[in-house]
Design a protein around this motif. Structure first.
Motif, mmCIF file in Angstrom:
data_model
loop_
_atom_site.group_PDB
_atom_site.id
_atom_site.type_symbol
_atom_site.label_atom_id
_atom_site.label_comp_id
_atom_site.label_asym_id
_atom_site.label_seq_id
_atom_site.Cartn_x
_atom_site.Cartn_y
_atom_site.Cartn_z
ATOM 1 N N TYR A 58 0.900 -1.406 0.135
ATOM 2 C CA TYR A 58 -0.157 -0.117 -0.137
ATOM 3 C C TYR A 58 0.845 1.149 0.053
ATOM 4 C CZ TYR A 58 -3.840 -3.070 1.173
ATOM 5 O OH TYR A 58 -4.905 -4.174 1.143
ATOM 6 N N HIS A 96 -7.791 2.266 1.723
ATOM 7 C CA HIS A 96 -7.908 0.668 2.449
ATOM 8 C C HIS A 96 -8.434 1.076 4.019
ATOM 9 C CE1 HIS A 96 -6.894 -3.217 3.629
ATOM 10 N NE2 HIS A 96 -5.896 -2.919 4.147
ATOM 11 N N GLU A 110 -4.305 2.299 -1.817
ATOM 12 C CA GLU A 110 -4.081 1.544 -2.870
ATOM 13 C C GLU A 110 -2.581 2.036 -3.608
ATOM 14 O OE1 GLU A 110 -5.960 0.862 -7.238
ATOM 15 O OE2 GLU A 110 -6.639 1.893 -5.923
#
Ligand code: ADP
Ligand code: MG
Length: 327
Positions: A58, A96, A110
């Motif tokens: 991430y 997220h 992301e």
């Protein structure tokens, strides 16, 4: 920040945030991947990280809650609310998780690996985008911006640093990031603010006149010019000269070699207009003949193989393009 909040409070999206704001230690749950940061702004640092439980990568955006001595937590909540709203669009970065400490908020986003469109704008011409690639990417950017505008959100910081690529070769899809300056437009309520990056801001920002979706469309015009030519159309020796160039729309369409396509010039000219109401909308841009031509002349595979032959002088892997239909 305080004055901005007072002036622009109605322009912040402060709906109930559904994403839980976690107070566990981010560092216990994620490994920050050593190496260069992904990006750094005045109040944010973005780092690549890996979720320990899943091994998924991430991008973590660490945002300071206090800025210039003011509590700006509400600004971060707005950024989270916009990210939640845009989560259904694949042209926008996905959120997220969110973590909070005493001083910071961490947005776990992301991760996209292809870097900023900016890198291609300033690249040597053999690594710069071809016109076909620019058209391909511009359609995607416009789809994302049309989605935002349908939802009454203006981005207000559209520039090559805030448009990322999922992969550089083969050329992937775009993801729009950084909703830190974005605002919600309210009906019957005017909203003015001085913000953004000098080179990309519209005349109404400089003149402290009302902001609208057309303000983003000016930036789209600047973006198209930069992606095609590699130069920033209004950039002067200093801020003052840049602002003068913008307010006089002092722009050179004819000495740039890459700008020989009259359709492309017409596209840009339909956006770099002083009067916001006269500028083309995102939906109108998507129907512009410059972007329509591509669909007829080129197939996706053609474009992919063109890029990879240029960059690696070897055949292209299978296309990674997704459908370019509107969201
Ligand atoms: P700022 O508000 O400081 O400009 P951004 O959200 O624009 O913060 O992030 C700064 C930079 O970090 C971006 O220009 C981009 O290069 C990089 N970046 C941001 N988000 C991501 C992401 N999800 N994946 C990869 N790189 C990212
Ligand atoms: Mg940014």
């Amino acid at each position: 920040c305080q004055t901005e909040t007072n002036r622009g409070a109605t322009a912040l999206l402060l709906d109930n945030i559904k994403t839980p704001i976690r107070t566990e230690s981010f560092k216990e749950l994620y490994n920050v991947i050593p190496g260069k940061e992904l990006g750094r702004g005045k109040f944010a640092i973005v780092k690549r990280c890996m979720e320990k439980s899943t091994g998924t990568e991430y991008a973590a955006k660490f945002l300071k809650k206090r800025r210039k001595g003011q509590d700006c937590r509400v600004e971060v909540l707005h950024e989270i609310a916009v990210l939640e709203l845009t989560n259904t669009s694949h042209r926008m970065i996905n959120l997220h998780q969110v973590y909070e400490t005493l001083t910071e908020m961490v947005l776990v986003l992301e991760y996209v690996a292809g870097g900023e469109i900016f890198n291609h704008c300033v690249a040597e011409r053999d690594e710069a985008f071809t016109q076909e690639e620019v058209k391909w990417l511009m359609r995607q950017i416009l789809e994302g911006v049309a989605f935002l505008h349908r939802n009454n959100i203006v981005h207000l910081d559209l520039k090559p640093q805030n448009i990322l690529l999922t992969s550089a070769c083969p050329l992937g899809d775009i993801k729009i990031v950084d909703f830190g300056l974005s605002r919600r437009l309210c009906q019957n309520q005017e909203f003015r603010e001085i913000m953004g990056t000098p080179e990309y801001v519209a005349p109404e920002i400089l003149n402290y006149e009302p902001i609208s979706t057309a303000t983003d469309m000016w930036s789209i015009g600047v973006l198209a010019y930069m992606m095609l030519t590699g130069t920033s159309p209004f950039l002067g020796e200093d801020k003052q000269e840049t602002f003068l160039n913008i307010s006089q729309i002092n722009i050179d369409y004819y000495t740039e070699n890459e700008l020989q396509d009259l359709s492309a010039i017409h596209f840009i000219q339909s956006l770099l207009i002083k009067e916001p109401k006269s500028r083309a909308t995102a939906e109108e841009c998507l129907r512009h003949h410059w972007l329509q031509e591509q669909a007829q002349k080129k197939t996706e595979e053609n474009i992919t193989s063109e890029i990879c032959q240029r960059e690696h002088a070897k055949p292209a892997p299978p296309s990674s393009y997704s459908s370019s239909s509107s969201e």
